[in-house]
Design an enzyme around this catalytic site. Structure first.
Site, PDB file in Angstrom:
ATOM      1  N   HIS A  33       0.820  -1.226   0.000  1.00  0.00           N
ATOM      2  CA  HIS A  33       0.000   0.000   0.000  1.00  0.00           C
ATOM      3  C   HIS A  33       0.849   1.269   0.000  1.00  0.00           C
ATOM      4  O   HIS A  33       0.367   2.334  -0.363  1.00  0.00           O
ATOM      5  CB  HIS A  33      -1.023  -0.007   1.147  1.00  0.00           C
ATOM      6  CG  HIS A  33      -0.492   0.300   2.499  1.00  0.00           C
ATOM      7  ND1 HIS A  33      -0.186  -0.682   3.425  1.00  0.00           N
ATOM      8  CD2 HIS A  33      -0.200   1.473   3.108  1.00  0.00           C
ATOM      9  CE1 HIS A  33       0.248  -0.129   4.544  1.00  0.00           C
ATOM     10  NE2 HIS A  33       0.261   1.178   4.375  1.00  0.00           N
ATOM     11  N   ASP A  63      -0.042  -7.492   1.334  1.00  0.00           N
ATOM     12  CA  ASP A  63       0.400  -6.117   1.546  1.00  0.00           C
ATOM     13  C   ASP A  63       1.925  -6.043   1.665  1.00  0.00           C
ATOM     14  O   ASP A  63       2.470  -5.389   2.539  1.00  0.00           O
ATOM     15  CB  ASP A  63      -0.272  -5.481   2.767  1.00  0.00           C
ATOM     16  CG  ASP A  63      -0.101  -3.963   2.784  1.00  0.00           C
ATOM     17  OD1 ASP A  63       0.184  -3.369   1.720  1.00  0.00           O
ATOM     18  OD2 ASP A  63      -0.244  -3.365   3.868  1.00  0.00           O
ATOM     19  N   GLY A 135       3.387   6.363   8.204  1.00  0.00           N
ATOM     20  CA  GLY A 135       4.830   6.444   7.957  1.00  0.00           C
ATOM     21  C   GLY A 135       5.564   5.219   8.462  1.00  0.00           C
ATOM     22  O   GLY A 135       6.643   4.894   7.979  1.00  0.00           O
ATOM     23  N   ASN A 136       5.010   4.526   9.452  1.00  0.00           N
ATOM     24  CA  ASN A 136       5.612   3.289   9.953  1.00  0.00           C
ATOM     25  C   ASN A 136       5.370   2.112   9.017  1.00  0.00           C
ATOM     26  O   ASN A 136       6.062   1.091   9.105  1.00  0.00           O
ATOM     27  CB  ASN A 136       5.057   2.895  11.323  1.00  0.00           C
ATOM     28  CG  ASN A 136       5.679   3.635  12.464  1.00  0.00           C
ATOM     29  OD1 ASN A 136       5.003   4.383  13.155  1.00  0.00           O
ATOM     30  ND2 ASN A 136       6.973   3.463  12.671  1.00  0.00           N
ATOM     31  N   SER A 137       4.410   2.230   8.122  1.00  0.00           N
ATOM     32  CA  SER A 137       4.063   1.122   7.231  1.00  0.00           C
ATOM     33  C   SER A 137       5.286   0.601   6.498  1.00  0.00           C
ATOM     34  O   SER A 137       6.038   1.369   5.902  1.00  0.00           O
ATOM     35  CB  SER A 137       3.032   1.579   6.197  1.00  0.00           C
ATOM     36  OG  SER A 137       1.810   1.852   6.817  1.00  0.00           O
TER      37      SER A 137
END
Length: 184
Positions: A33, A63, A135-137
């Site tokens: 994503h 993902d 932002g941690n994704s």
């Protein structure tokens, strides 16, 4: 920390980490994503240099996305751990670029515990209360022994109109490793 990069894809900002190096190429995993539909993807290395990246594989169901970058130096691939060795209550750390450009500098680290495992769709996710933010994704979820046991992916902020706190999910290391092995 020296394995973690910021991933920039169009308007999206996330995190990725170095999983393999071979033939002058560096392979980074992140979330699908983060790079979905991006025309241009780049990574910002720990030394502040920006490098063009190419999405070599992406799986929207899991993902996960694999990026390849040339010319990155001074980084080492992460050490992987077995999430099956962990029990509820064991410490976990989430590393990533929380809030993207809003908090400039090094990636942040949050601490929590393994809350449990939750099957959703085709994935048996790791649940943690370690804080995750936009932002941690794509960032690594690390065990107390410093091994990556998951990839930060999604959070629940609200359910049935009620605010939710501390319910965050990661893709387990074995799922991420199988994806990487199929993709390299």
């Amino acid at each position: 920390m020296s394995s973690v990069v910021q991933v920039r894809a169009n308007e999206s900002l996330g995190t990725g980490f170095l999983v393999r190096q071979e033939d002058g190429r560096s392979f980074f995993v992140t979330n699908e994503h983060v790079v979905q539909g991006a025309e241009a993807v780049s990574v910002v290395a720990p030394d502040g240099t920006m490098h063009d990246a190419w999405v070599t594989a992406a799986d929207p169901t899991l993902d996960l996305a694999l990026l390849v970058v040339e010319g990155v130096s001074g980084m080492s691939p992460v050490r992987w751990g077995d999430v099956g060795d962990l029990r509820a209550g064991d410490p976990l750390y989430v590393i990533g670029f929380a809030l993207g450009d809003e908090l400039l500098g090094d990636p942040t680290v949050t601490r929590g515990v393994l809350s449990g495992r939750r099957m959703y769709g085709q994935v048996d996710y790791i649940q943690t209360d370690a804080a995750m933010n936009p932002g941690n994704s794509g960032g690594p979820v690390v065990s107390g022994s410093g091994e990556v046991v998951g990839v930060a992916t999604w959070i629940i902020r609200e359910l049935g109109g009620l605010p939710i706190e501390g319910i965050n999910f990661a893709i387990p290391a074995d799922v991420a490793l199988a994806f990487i092995d199929r993709s390299v």
